[in-house]
Design an enzyme around this catalytic site. Structure first.
Site, mmCIF file in Angstrom:
data_model
loop_
_atom_site.group_PDB
_atom_site.id
_atom_site.type_symbol
_atom_site.label_atom_id
_atom_site.label_comp_id
_atom_site.label_asym_id
_atom_site.label_seq_id
_atom_site.Cartn_x
_atom_site.Cartn_y
_atom_site.Cartn_z
ATOM 1 N N LYS A 13 -10.567 0.233 18.175
ATOM 2 C CA LYS A 13 -12.045 0.729 18.065
ATOM 3 C C LYS A 13 -11.897 1.818 17.083
ATOM 4 O O LYS A 13 -13.264 1.944 16.753
ATOM 5 C CB LYS A 13 -11.887 1.579 19.486
ATOM 6 C CG LYS A 13 -12.079 0.503 20.664
ATOM 7 C CD LYS A 13 -12.512 1.290 21.922
ATOM 8 C CE LYS A 13 -12.734 0.220 23.295
ATOM 9 N NZ LYS A 13 -12.811 0.974 24.421
ATOM 10 N N LYS A 60 -11.423 -11.964 20.606
ATOM 11 C CA LYS A 60 -11.643 -11.804 22.346
ATOM 12 C C LYS A 60 -12.980 -11.926 22.431
ATOM 13 O O LYS A 60 -13.830 -11.131 21.619
ATOM 14 C CB LYS A 60 -11.046 -10.738 22.885
ATOM 15 C CG LYS A 60 -11.143 -10.659 24.255
ATOM 16 C CD LYS A 60 -10.473 -9.515 24.773
ATOM 17 C CE LYS A 60 -10.991 -9.291 26.451
ATOM 18 N NZ LYS A 60 -10.862 -8.005 27.128
ATOM 19 N N LYS A 113 -18.171 -8.170 25.762
ATOM 20 C CA LYS A 113 -19.568 -7.867 26.124
ATOM 21 C C LYS A 113 -20.404 -7.045 25.320
ATOM 22 O O LYS A 113 -21.764 -6.887 25.191
ATOM 23 C CB LYS A 113 -19.734 -7.321 27.586
ATOM 24 C CG LYS A 113 -18.851 -6.252 27.920
ATOM 25 C CD LYS A 113 -18.959 -5.853 29.331
ATOM 26 C CE LYS A 113 -18.238 -4.699 29.723
ATOM 27 N NZ LYS A 113 -17.045 -4.583 30.203
#
Ligand code: TRP
Length: 340
Positions: free
Chosen positions: A116, A201, A204
């Site tokens: 992140k 991956k 969403k």
């Protein structure tokens, strides 16, 4: 003597729409797990605050959407505790205390944080401290309920390890206060990948919606997305499972296997000699059927907000009752003065 079932805790962030990856990695097991475990299904709205969202009204909507999806996937409020994290203040309270028992260096090692941080750096964005502390709130979620089992995707395994380390550290100082949780990771389907970039991956929060199948996607988008999904250029084309060399095909196989409840080895026998285009048709057909049923049930719950709020209220009361017990022991042992 009453024998208690093991305690299971699971949570999903209500940030954006849930994907077929969330369903396959986590939610598909929830209904049957209710038989063997005492389950707590949490909507982690405080975790969702770590990612920037301009319109906070979306959070309320996402929470109700997520709750409806929990119910649609078979979570039964009479068997399990379904609740929203922020309604149970004990999560924030234990979070702070566990911060005092966590080490900077161990949080700095978390792969998800590193990822992140890298993404934020590349986009020249600042990164908030909550993103760094995020796994400690997860630890609080889990440890408050003396959880035995946490079903998670592979990417969350490290956070469960951290939770165990924190619990162990606390217990070594103060005695057996926390149960050490185990993670439960399914072999297949715990890592559904992006459709166009199958080495990444499925997420969403992906900006490219073509990478993702959302549980609430309409049938038209599903057809388009699967038809565009990356395969490979092996000649002659052949369908088999090989994550390294055939990530696109392997990913579609994982999805198909999960939603049809059939082993990949069995599917492969049926798919012998089938062309990629035909294979995609089969995948589209299965996903459409599966999502049609899920969405039908979802819509029934989603249109009744009074019912949803009642479920959330009752869940919060039950979760509070349990979490207060753990928090009281922690406060007592730490010498925090209480007024009663
Ligand atoms: N971080 C998890 C995710 O994004 C959600 C979560 C919050 C969670 N608290 C948890 C998962 C506790 C397991 C246990 O998927």
């Amino acid at each position: 003597m009453i024998l208690h079932k093991p305690i299971l805790f699971s949570a999903i962030q209500p940030s954006g729409n849930l994907t077929i990856g969330n369903y396959i990695g986590t939610m598909r097991y929830w209904s049957s797990m209710q038989e063997n475990y005492d389950c707590l299904y949490c909507i982690a709205d405080l975790h969702a605050l770590t990612t920037a969202q301009k319109n906070r009204l979306n959070l309320k909507k996402s929470i109700l959407d997520t709750l409806s999806l929990y119910l649609a996937s078979g979570v039964d409020p009479n068997k399990s505790i379904i609740f929203i994290q922020s309604h149970v203040h004990e999560h924030s309270q234990l979070n702070w205390i566990l911060n005092c028992f966590s080490e900077f260096s161990e949080l700095f090692r978390m792969t998800q944080f590193k990822q992140k941080r890298k993404i934020a750096k590349n986009a020249i964005q600042k990164i908030n401290t909550a993103l760094f502390n995020y796994p400690i709130l997860m630890a609080a979620d889990i440890l408050l309920y003396q959880t035995n089992i946490v079903p998670v995707g592979k990417d969350q395994k490290q956070h469960i390890e951290l939770t165990r380390n924190i619990a162990h550290r606390f217990n070594s100082l103060y005695g057996d206060i926390f149960t050490l949780p185990e993670s439960l990771i399914s072999e297949y389907g715990s890592k559904i990948m992006s459709l166009l970039e199958p080495k990444k991956k499925m997420s969403k929060s992906d900006i490219n919606k073509k990478n993702v199948i959302y549980l609430l996607d309409d049938m038209h988008s599903i057809i388009k997305k699967i038809n565009n999904a990356v395969t490979d250029s092996e000649i002659p084309s052949k369908i088999y499972y090989d994550i390294e060399n055939k990530p696109g095909i392997s990913n579609l196989l994982e999805i198909l296997s999960a939603i049809t409840n059939q082993d990949i080895t069995i599917l492969l026998k049926e798919l012998e000699g089938v062309m990629y285009s035909e294979f995609k048709k089969i995948v589209i057909d299965s996903i459409s059927k599966f999502l049609y049923n899920l969405q039908k049930s979802y819509n029934n719950y989603r249109c009744d907000e009074t019912y949803l709020k009642k479920i959330a209220y009752e869940g919060a009361i039950k979760a509070q009752f349990k979490s207060k017990k753990t928090l009281k022991r922690v406060y007592d042992i730490l010498g925090i003065m209480t007024l009663n």
